[in-house]
Design a protein around this motif. Structure first.
Motif, short mmCIF file in Angstrom:
data_model
loop_
_atom_site.label_atom_id
_atom_site.label_comp_id
_atom_site.label_asym_id
_atom_site.label_seq_id
_atom_site.Cartn_x
_atom_site.Cartn_y
_atom_site.Cartn_z
N GLY A 296 2.46 23.47 -17.01
CA GLY A 296 1.01 23.58 -16.82
C GLY A 296 0.46 22.57 -15.85
O GLY A 296 -0.74 22.57 -15.55
N TYR A 297 1.38 21.70 -15.39
CA TYR A 297 0.99 20.71 -14.40
C TYR A 297 1.93 20.84 -13.20
O TYR A 297 3.04 21.37 -13.30
N CYS A 304 0.90 13.93 -11.66
CA CYS A 304 0.81 15.34 -12.03
C CYS A 304 -0.68 15.74 -12.18
O CYS A 304 -1.50 14.95 -12.64
N GLU A 305 -0.96 16.98 -11.84
CA GLU A 305 -2.31 17.52 -12.01
C GLU A 305 -2.19 18.91 -12.60
O GLU A 305 -1.14 19.54 -12.53
N ASP A 306 -3.30 19.35 -13.16
CA ASP A 306 -3.28 20.65 -13.81
C ASP A 306 -3.00 21.74 -12.79
O ASP A 306 -3.49 21.72 -11.67
N GLU A 307 -2.23 22.69 -13.23
CA GLU A 307 -1.90 23.84 -12.39
C GLU A 307 -2.73 25.02 -12.87
O GLU A 307 -2.72 25.34 -14.06
N ASN A 308 -3.47 25.70 -11.94
CA ASN A 308 -4.25 26.89 -12.28
C ASN A 308 -3.33 28.08 -12.19
O ASN A 308 -3.10 28.64 -11.11
N ASN A 325 -7.98 29.84 -17.16
CA ASN A 325 -7.26 28.59 -16.99
C ASN A 325 -7.84 27.52 -17.90
O ASN A 325 -9.05 27.42 -18.09
N VAL A 326 -6.92 26.72 -18.45
CA VAL A 326 -7.29 25.54 -19.24
C VAL A 326 -6.42 24.40 -18.76
O VAL A 326 -5.42 24.61 -18.08
N ILE A 327 -6.76 23.14 -19.12
CA ILE A 327 -6.00 21.99 -18.67
C ILE A 327 -4.57 22.07 -19.23
O ILE A 327 -4.35 22.07 -20.44
N GLY A 328 -3.68 22.20 -18.32
CA GLY A 328 -2.26 22.20 -18.69
C GLY A 328 -1.74 23.52 -19.16
O GLY A 328 -0.56 23.63 -19.51
#
Length: 348
Positions: A296-297, A304-308, A325-328
């Motif tokens: 999810g990242y 690392c950052e959230d992946e849409n 989409n949600v965080i992670g």
């Protein structure tokens, strides 16, 4: 014998007739003297002839029966003195004894010890070594005239009870001699000894010394393909491990524990749980580690950052569902008029 007595009788008769003619009273008669002289002459001839006949008859007489003078005859063999037992009359003396090669045993003659009688008076050597083992185990028998001798086999020594094993290992320790050389271990065996080598060595061609094994020519536990280095040592080896590996002794097999070390991978993720800061996750690798972003990242693992997933198409929502989409992570929701979990939707 009858002829002899006849001659003797005639001689006595002549002597008796001649006796009166020689009387001294008739000496004066010359006729008688002459007659006496002639008669005496004839008488002497008769006597001489009679004596001669008697001598001839006596010398020519041969008895026809056994004479009683047999005791004066030379002694015959049957009358020889008897020797006691089995002894015989010696040729060189008048005494009794034993033939050459035999010895007296009381009144009898017998062969010496170690010989046996063969024939009438011949002694044959007894081979004590034939058909039996008078020397016992671990010895060889050699026959000798009248006896035998024993010699111990190699690795044995003659003692009171026979040939005893020589402990070459103990003897070497006392005398300073070397039964086995170098690092070889001496082990006594019946009649000999063996040399054995400890782990990390092999027996040399002479069978008494050990040669070190260079384990680095074939071992695989140092993982040299990963940059580790193998260093040979007497009877063993050591691994010089590069960064990311640790020299450790391998596990024991029963009561035997190896005396060498191998390069074991270091699990940095376990040793240092915070090695990956932020949202990264530590993954151990052989000889190293890496940080990766959680599902999810996205990023390099350290940042690392959230992946849409909805925008990147990395979601798994049904075509009749909406992606959110949600965080992670993300979620899926079926459109109105459809039922399901969003990953699978069907018309109502």
């Amino acid at each position: 014998m009858i002829h002899l007595w006849t001659l003797l009788s005639g001689l006595l008769l002549v002597l008796s007739v001649a006796e009166p003619l020689s009387s001294p009273e008739d000496h004066e008669n010359e006729v008688l003297k002459h007659t006496e002289t002639e008669f005496n002459k004839n008488q002497n001839e008769v006597i001489e002839n009679a004596i001669s006949n008697v001598s001839e008859a006596t010398s020519s007489y041969t008895p026809t029966t056994s004479a009683p003078l047999s005791t004066t005859a030379p002694p015959s063999s049957s009358a020889a003195p008897q020797c006691p037992g089995s002894q015989v009359m010696q040729e060189s003396s008048a005494g009794c004894g034993c033939p050459s090669g035999l010895v007296k045993d009381g009144d009898n003659c017998s062969c010496p010890v170690g010989f046996t009688l063969e024939g009438a008076a011949e002694c044959k050597d007894v081979d004590e070594c034939e058909g039996r083992e008078p020397c016992g185990l671990h010895a060889s028998c050699s026959n000798t005239p009248g006896s035998y001798s024993c010699s111990c086999l190699r690795g044995y020594l003659m003692a009171a009870g026979g040939c005893q094993d020589i402990d070459e290992c103990a003897l070497a320790a006392v005398t300073g001699l070397q039964a086995c050389h170098g690092d070889a271990k001496c082990e006594n065996t019946p009649g000999s000894f063996t040399c054995s080598c400890p782990v990390g060595y092999v027996m040399a061609l002479n069978g008494k010394s050990c040669v070190d094994v260079d384990e680095c020519t074939f071992e695989e536990q140092c993982r040299r393909e990963l940059g580790n280095v193998c260093v040979n040592t007497p009877g063993s080896f050591v691994c010089q491990c590069r960064l990311g590996f640790r020299a450790e002794a391998p596990a024991c097999v029963g009561p035997v524990c190896p005396d060498y070390t191998v390069c074991q991978d270091v699990d940095e993720c376990t040793d240092s749980p915070t090695v990956c800061d932020g949202r990264g996750v530590c993954e151990n690798t052989l000889g190293s580690y890496k940080c990766v972003c959680r599902p999810g990242y996205r990023g390099n693992g350290t940042h690392c950052e959230d992946e849409n997933e909805c925008a990147s198409g990395g979601h798994r929502c049904d075509g009749n569902a909406r992606c959110g989409n949600v965080i992670g992570s993300y979620f899926c929701q079926c459109y109105q008029g459809f039922n399901g979990d969003g990953h699978s939707c069907f018309g109502g």
